[in-house]
Design a protein around this motif. Structure first.
Motif, PDB file in Angstrom:
ATOM      1  N   THR A   8       0.818  -1.200   0.000  1.00  0.00           N
ATOM      2  CA  THR A   8       0.000   0.000   0.000  1.00  0.00           C
ATOM      3  C   THR A   8       0.859   1.260   0.000  1.00  0.00           C
ATOM      4  O   THR A   8       0.505   2.263  -0.611  1.00  0.00           O
ATOM      5  N   GLU A   9       1.989   1.181   0.672  1.00  0.00           N
ATOM      6  CA  GLU A   9       2.799   2.368   0.909  1.00  0.00           C
ATOM      7  C   GLU A   9       3.604   2.817  -0.305  1.00  0.00           C
ATOM      8  O   GLU A   9       3.854   4.007  -0.485  1.00  0.00           O
ATOM      9  N   ILE A  10       4.037   1.885  -1.158  1.00  0.00           N
ATOM     10  CA  ILE A  10       5.018   2.236  -2.181  1.00  0.00           C
ATOM     11  C   ILE A  10       4.461   3.153  -3.264  1.00  0.00           C
ATOM     12  O   ILE A  10       5.213   3.850  -3.935  1.00  0.00           O
ATOM     13  N   SER A  11       3.146   3.174  -3.446  1.00  0.00           N
ATOM     14  CA  SER A  11       2.583   3.935  -4.564  1.00  0.00           C
ATOM     15  C   SER A  11       1.940   5.253  -4.159  1.00  0.00           C
ATOM     16  O   SER A  11       1.646   6.087  -5.026  1.00  0.00           O
ATOM     17  N   LYS A  12       1.709   5.484  -2.874  1.00  0.00           N
ATOM     18  CA  LYS A  12       0.894   6.639  -2.502  1.00  0.00           C
ATOM     19  C   LYS A  12       1.635   7.973  -2.546  1.00  0.00           C
ATOM     20  O   LYS A  12       1.033   9.020  -2.367  1.00  0.00           O
ATOM     21  N   TYR A  13       2.958   7.926  -2.761  1.00  0.00           N
ATOM     22  CA  TYR A  13       3.716   9.179  -2.795  1.00  0.00           C
ATOM     23  C   TYR A  13       3.994   9.676  -4.210  1.00  0.00           C
ATOM     24  O   TYR A  13       4.673  10.679  -4.397  1.00  0.00           O
ATOM     25  N   THR A  14       3.488   8.966  -5.215  1.00  0.00           N
ATOM     26  CA  THR A  14       3.748   9.376  -6.590  1.00  0.00           C
ATOM     27  C   THR A  14       2.955  10.636  -6.951  1.00  0.00           C
ATOM     28  O   THR A  14       1.904  10.926  -6.377  1.00  0.00           O
TER      29      THR A  14
END
Length: 362
Positions: A248-254
């Protein structure tokens, strides 16, 4: 001989279901032990599983009957029941952490305002229903689920890869061999997929290129796991061990997420859907082990027992989950290696004795 599975379905089974349960807390466990060398720790376990699959394929090629018949013809019914008992314990243990981490994920990310264990109880209904079905149902599920896995992973990958710093894994081996081994040891519960192929012995028609197709499918599954681990550590580097729910975490900062909203939830929902089946597999096979051990004719009885055990552990011991997690990571790996890797790798020896037995009978 009527087969319940096809080679295509086994290939899709490996691609669709085996990498999914490794995308939750396992990367953070690896990072807490091996830091930037977490991918080497994962690679060791993947290589062990690859070797297991490689040896099991020899048994698949030579066997003229199912695994249970092979064991009974070669070792006798008493020894077979002992081995099946070990498998029952193995699958029961293997189901605990994936089910618990899925529950925690739902409570802490999707139901943050009022989390409760009752949100997760419907999972056990679906697991119970799956456990009552024959083996061919897994093949039919694989025919559909592989598409969800690849699309879900592709969505998360496309949203995350631009923000990952792959140089963070350098220099290779900086953590030392002891840390790398500790990472492999602690994460063993999420591996051991070769035992599934051992159970499929005699359940599908082994054709000319079946072995190559199955090995290639396992390599695709391993590649998905390694790619995810690379992106995960490249995204969080030194704080990766704190990221409890990795995928869940790896994509939310794009940047795309910031502009358009949580578009990544499309991939997340697909992964969660497939994971319902993936974490049901150990429960499914523990129910089948009970059928054999106690000669249970009605599938719903063994299914109810297997599911009830997991519900009991989840609810009664919920406050002690951290202790259970630590206990399984520290003390269960030798047993998991024995049953999940070593015993399946020895199955080709059963075919030698079984063929001799069949020749004697004829």
């Amino acid at each position: 001989m009527q087969y319940q599975l096809k080679t295509r379905q086994i290939c899709l089974f490996l691609i669709a279901l085996t990498p999914i349960s490794k995308l939750f807390i396992m990367p953070s466990v690896l990072a807490s032990n091996a830091e930037q060398d977490l991918w080497i720790s994962a690679l060791i376990n993947l290589a062990l599983d690859f070797l297991t699959v490689f040896f099991v394929l020899f048994a698949c090629k030579r066997a003229n009957t199912t695994l249970l018949n092979l064991l009974e013809n070669s070792l006798g019914k008493t020894a077979t029941k002992i081995i099946v008992s070990l498998c029952f314990v193995y699958f029961t243990i293997k189901a605990i952490l994936p089910i618990s981490e899925q529950k925690d994920y739902l409570e802490m990310t999707l139901y943050t305002l009022k989390p409760t264990v009752f949100y997760f109880l419907p999972f056990f209904i679906s697991a119970f229903y799956l456990c009552t079905k024959r083996l061919k149902v897994l093949g039919r599920c694989a025919d559909v689920l592989w598409l969800f896995t690849l699309i879900g992973f592709a969505v998360l990958l496309s949203l995350s890869i631009s923000g990952a710093d792959f140089s963070a894994i350098l220099p290779v081996g900086a953590s030392g061999y002891k840390a790398i081994f500790n990472g492999s040891y602690a994460s063993k519960i999420w591996f051991g997929d070769g035992i599934y192929l051992a159970i499929f012995i005699g359940q599908f028609n082994y054709e000319k290129h079946s072995g190559k197709k199955i090995l290639l499918s396992y390599l695709i599954s391993a590649l998905i796991t390694l790619l995810f681990i690379f992106i995960f550590y490249g995204t969080f580097t030194s704080i990766a061990h704190r990221q409890r729910f990795a995928f869940t975490e790896i994509s939310k900062y794009t940047t795309v997420i910031n502009n358009l909203g949580r578009f990544d939830y499309i991939g997340i929902i697909m992964i969660l859907f497939v994971n319902v089946f993936a974490i049901s597999l150990p429960v499914y096979f523990s129910a089948k082990a009970l059928n054999y051990l106690f000669c249970i004719k009605k599938e719903w009885i063994s299914s109810l027992i297997a599911v009830a055990m997991q519900v009991f552990i989840l609810i009664v011991f919920s406050e002690y989950y951290a202790s259970i997690e630590k206990l399984l990571m520290n003390y269960a790996p030798p047993f998991l290696f024995l049953v999940g890797n070593l015993l399946p790798a020895l199955t080709p020896l059963l075919t030698l004795k079984e063929n001799k037995y069949a020749h004697t009978q004829s």
